[in-house]
Design a protein around this motif. Structure first.
Motif: not given
Length: 975
Positions: A341-342, A344, A386, A425-426, A474, A563, A605-606, A608
């Motif tokens: 999902w995320r 960073m 997140s 979600y964020q 988001n 996304s 939201n995936a 980056y």
């Protein structure tokens, strides 16, 4: 040398086997011709892959005495050299021509036995001697209509040939500078400018049989034996050993291929997989990466699109899609969960992945190629919504369970600091040191109190502007510092230092249109998607007013957008439920598993962008990383070729004009578009000038024209691939249809007189005949349609319903429950699951017999089905147990509880008549649970278990009642 590094990635491999048309799974040779088609040699025949399918290319009528293909090599003028264990053939324009040596066949062994010179001549290693087939003879054979025999001649002087024959030859390689390298005896021989030299231990070569040779693009010479790999640097005089310390070749391999990929890396085989030299070390790919090669890799081909093809001994043909750019990770490579999902990367260079079962951290930094190891992080077992780093370099994580966790940098442990929020979600760090959380229930602020503890509060300003609670998917800051929020009630804007407001956006159908997702880009651009599937781009004009325009992309189709991301190049990335799309503002391209993406279903939201410009994509089956994404929009090799033209037995050459007499038989034109990825985005535009100037479009590979009238025609066609964003050049085929004799001028005059007499009578007879035929056909079609519809409905009912009661069977009701639970998770309205058991059913069977028990089951189902709503579902769960699926109802509401209790009472108040006239009353017990009690769980089974436990308590409490599962009971079990 150190042992190879095992690569921690899942290779995006596609295996082509019997279902794809490849009947023999031992692939011995591979070659790509000038049209982009892939030729496949196997232990039993030659195959051709034209992009859409694999088909046999050596029909029985062709004179291939031995079907064991040993070597393939492209020839000049679009031909193909085909080596077999018994002979050498040239395939050109569908015709096979044998190569002989003084009347004898030229057998070609496995390994490196064919080589091309700079002038197109062919060198053949056969019976321990090097033979030469001149390109001039190949050109002559191509223009000769009658079958001919190609003659081979000695390639080396007789005294040199005799010396090499005594040594024994294993392999040949023609260098780009005109040097012929040969594996001779236990050394390498070099023939250059009329001189023969041997390379042995003095030049760094240990004594062994060198069966594979390769010249890389940098000019270096590679030599491979069963247990050694050596390299001669460009211009060098001494070979260097590059044999990996753990080279595993316990299996005897008939050939040991080597190939150079588009980035200059060398590929070769080892037992159970592949080795790749990256310039400083060997990398190993095997079963842990999804590479299954059975008896080994017998052929390696890097095609013109820089994709890698592997011919295996027992697993058929494997295509390594997205070879240069895509790296994938799944649970097999260390992810704690397939759902990603995320992403960073923090200020310390650590890279974090949020999955469906907590965090994972990589052991490599940006720019480390594919050498990333995934390490699950203890204490983070929930779905990660997140993960962020604030301005004090503090790491925070939020879960879909509504928890916020903070990482203790000293211990490395993640500790929960906030719980009980809606689905998060964020998280967004704020300049004042607080965090904002976008949740399914609105916007929350997380700050530390006077004791240093994190506390969360609802931000009421956002609720008042939107007029109530709304889900916030988001948030992002644009270049001017404005904060944009995507909500289920429309866009929300916060100007720096000011409150929230609804922005006035020209071009949107409604300011309350639900938005999901959203991304901020350069030049104050904002991208977002609406619930109707639309993609929008928004930017301010010179006066500060906002204008939105819909982004049109044929490649997007009707896919759901999950996304959005604009990268540092200004490219827009769009992750959907059907692949990943990217555009540079002019061209679009779509990627799916056929091009390297680990899975087509991307997550919300995936997306980056890493520090080095790499793009990460999270899907429901793992994570993908795209290296050097700037090369993805390079033009693809898309070309359309007219493969054949046929009318009955006539097969004209598509490259030449054609003249033919008129015939009522159809003219079929068949084409090929050799592209091996994104086939579903391929379509062909065509027209037949002389018949129509309008273009038609098809996804087929053939078109037919029946009974063309006399005239001059030109067939034109071109291909486009919406997913690749490419179109081919237009190809054409010109021909003329001559009129038949009965359409000559003198024949027409005679027909006119005759037709004048017969026209009325023929017309009347034909009308009556057509009417009769139409009536008969309509009757037959009507009867057949009715029969098919009845049969189809009967089969559907048998597949979905319980044969005794008429309710849904267990598989159908479980599938219905899964579907309703998924809908509840996406859109919010709950769904209630009720397990129902008929009380004392065994007594009914014992006292009245099993037929009476069957009648009671049927009557209970009839009673319930008559009262439930049309979108409710009732299914037989097992024996006398039934499962009710009630969308929109909840155990926490009076309406939901009353509805289930009503159904329970309905059964008890309904007497059932048996066949002998006996009136029988039965009761039932029920256990109910709903989806709102399953927060954080994505499984049906735990809910069924809760309902079953409630049913058991209903039995214990006296039966004929409903027991509802409370939230307090559910969370300890589901959490």
């Amino acid at each position: 040398m150190a042992g190879p590094a095992a690569m921690a990635q899942a290779l995006p491999l596609q295996y082509m086997q019997s279902a794809s048309g490849l009947d023999n799974l031992v692939v011995t040779a591979l070659a790509q011709d000038d049209k982009g088609r892939l030729w496949i040699g196997t232990e039993n025949g030659l195959y051709l892959h034209d992009g859409s399918r694999i088909a046999r290319a050596d029909p029985e009528a062709l004179p291939l005495a031995d079907r064991q293909i040993t070597k393939l090599m492209p020839a000049t003028r679009g031909g193909l050299w085909v080596g077999t264990a018994e002979a050498l053939w040239l395939r050109q324009d569908g015709r096979f021509t044998e190569v002989t040596d003084q009347g004898r066949p030229l057998p070609v062994g496995l390994g490196q036995t064919l080589a091309l010179t700079a002038t197109g001549d062919l060198l053949v290693l056969s019976r321990g001697r090097v033979k030469l087939v001149r390109a001039a003879m190949v050109a002559s054979a191509a223009t000769t209509p009658a079958p001919v025999s190609l003659q081979a001649e000695p390639a080396l002087p007789s005294e040199v040939e005799a010396e090499l024959t005594n040594l024994g030859l294993q392999s040949i390689l023609m260098g780009r500078e005109g040097t012929l390298w040969m594996g001779c005896g236990e050394a390498l021989c070099q023939w250059q400018q009329g001189r023969l030299a041997q390379w042995k231990a003095k030049q760094g070569l240990p004594p062994t049989l060198w069966s594979s040779l390769l010249q890389a693009r940098d000019g270096s010479i590679w030599a491979r034996s069963r247990a050694r790999i050596m390299r001669l640097p460009p211009g060098g005089q001494h070979f260097e050993a590059l044999t990996p310390a753990e080279l595993s070749l316990g299996t005897v391999h008939p050939q040991m291929p080597m190939a150079e990929d588009g980035l200059g890396r060398i590929l070769t085989l080892e037992d159970g997989g592949l080795l790749r030299w990256d310039g400083s070390r060997w990398e190993r790919f095997g079963r842990s990466n999804g590479l299954e090669v059975a008896g080994g890799v017998h052929a390696i081909l890097v095609d013109r699109d820089r994709e890698v093809w592997l011919g295996t001994a027992g697993r058929g043909l494997a295509r390594w899609s997205g070879y240069d750019h895509w790296s994938n990770w799944t649970m097999g490579q260390g992810l704690p969960d397939a759902e990603v999902w995320r992403f960073m990367r923090d200020s310390s260079g650590r890279f974090w992945l949020g999955t469906g079962s907590g965090l994972a951290q990589t052991s490599g930094g940006a720019g480390t190629g594919v050498r990333l190891q995934m390490h699950p992080i203890a204490g983070t077992a929930h779905q990660v919504g997140s993960v962020v780093e604030d301005e004090q370099h503090q790491l925070w994580m939020a879960t879909f369970k509504g928890e916020v966790l903070r990482r203790d940098e000293r211990s490395g442990q993640w500790r929960r600091v906030v719980a009980g929020l809606p689905v998060i979600y964020q998280l967004l760090p704020r300049p004042d040191g607080t965090l904002w959380a976008a949740t399914h229930g609105g916007l929350y602020e997380i700050r530390r109190d006077h004791a240093g503890q994190a506390v969360a509060r609802r931000i009421e300003a956002e609720r008042s502007v939107l007029g109530g609670d709304a889900a916030i998917s988001n948030m992002c800051h644009d270049e001017a510092g404005r904060l944009w929020l995507a909500t289920s009630a429309g866009l929300l804007l916060q100007l720096p230092g000011q409150g929230f407001t609804r922005p006035r956006v020209h071009g949107l159908p409604s300011e309350a249109t639900a938005v999901w997702p959203l991304a901020c880009g350069r030049h104050q651009r904002v991208y977002f998607a609406t619930r109707d599937g639309g993609l929008w781009r928004m930017a301010p004009d010179a006066t500060g007013d906002w204008y939105a325009e819909r982004v049109r992309a044929q490649a997007l189709g009707r896919r759901n957008i999950q996304s959005l991301l604009e990268d540092r190049r200004g490219w827009l990335w769009v992750a959907t439920d059907g692949g990943l799309l990217v555009t540079d503002g002019e061209r679009w391209r779509r990627f799916d598993p056929s091009e390297g993406l680990v899975w087509g279903d991307c997550n919300q939201n995936a997306l980056y962008e890493d520090q080095d410009g790499d793009i990460w994509v999270g899907t429901s089956q793992g994570a993908s990383r795209i290296s050097q994404p700037e090369e993805l929009l390079a033009p693809a090799n898309l070309a359309l070729h007219i493969a054949s033209v046929r009318r009955a037995q006539e097969t004209p050459d598509p490259a030449l004009p054609w003249q033919a007499n008129w015939s009522e038989l159809p003219l079929a034109i068949h084409w090929r578009v050799p592209v091996f990825a994104n086939r579903e985005g391929l379509r062909v535009w065509y027209r037949l000038r002389g018949q129509s100037d309008e273009w038609a479009v098809t996804s087929n590979q053939e078109v037919s024209f029946a009974a063309l009238p006399e005239g001059e025609y030109s067939f034109e066609a071109w291909a486009e691939n919406l997913d690749l964003g490419q179109r081919s050049a237009t190809v054409s085929f010109s021909f003329q249809i001559l009129p038949p004799w009965w359409r000559s001028q003198w024949a027409r005059l005679g027909y006119a007189a005759l037709m004048a007499c017969l026209v009325m009578a023929a017309h009347r007879w034909r009308v009556r005949r057509l009417m009769h035929r139409q009536t008969e056909l309509e009757r037959l079609v009507r009867e057949r349609t009715q029969a098919l519809e009845a049969s189809h409905e009967q089969m559907r009912q048998q597949a979905l319903t319980d044969g005794l009661t008429g309710a849904l069977n267990r598989r159908a009701i479980m599938a219905t429950a899964e579907r309703e639970l998924a809908r509840a998770r996406r859109s919010g309205p709950p769904v209630m699951l009720v397990l129902l058991d008929i009380d004392h059913f065994k007594r009914v069977n014992d006292r009245h017999g099993h037929p009476a028990g069957d009648a009671v089951l049927q009557a209970v189902v009839t009673c319930l089905q008559a009262d439930i709503r049309e979108y409710d579902a009732l299914g037989r769960y097992g024996g006398e147990e039934f499962l009710l699926v009630l969308p929109g109802l909840s155990c926490a509401t009076a309406a939901g509880r009353q509805r289930v209790e009503h159904l329970c009472c309905l059964v008890a108040q309904h007497p059932f008549a048996l066949e002998d006239g006996t009136q029988l009353t039965v009761t039932c017990s029920m256990g109910a649970v709903d989806s709102t009690q399953a927060e954080g769980s994505a499984e049906l089974k735990p809910l069924i278990d809760l309902a079953d436990q409630a049913l058991y308590r209903a039995k214990q409490q006296g039966r004929n009642r409903v027991v509802f599962v409370s939230a307090a009971e559910a969370q300890p079990r589901l959490g």
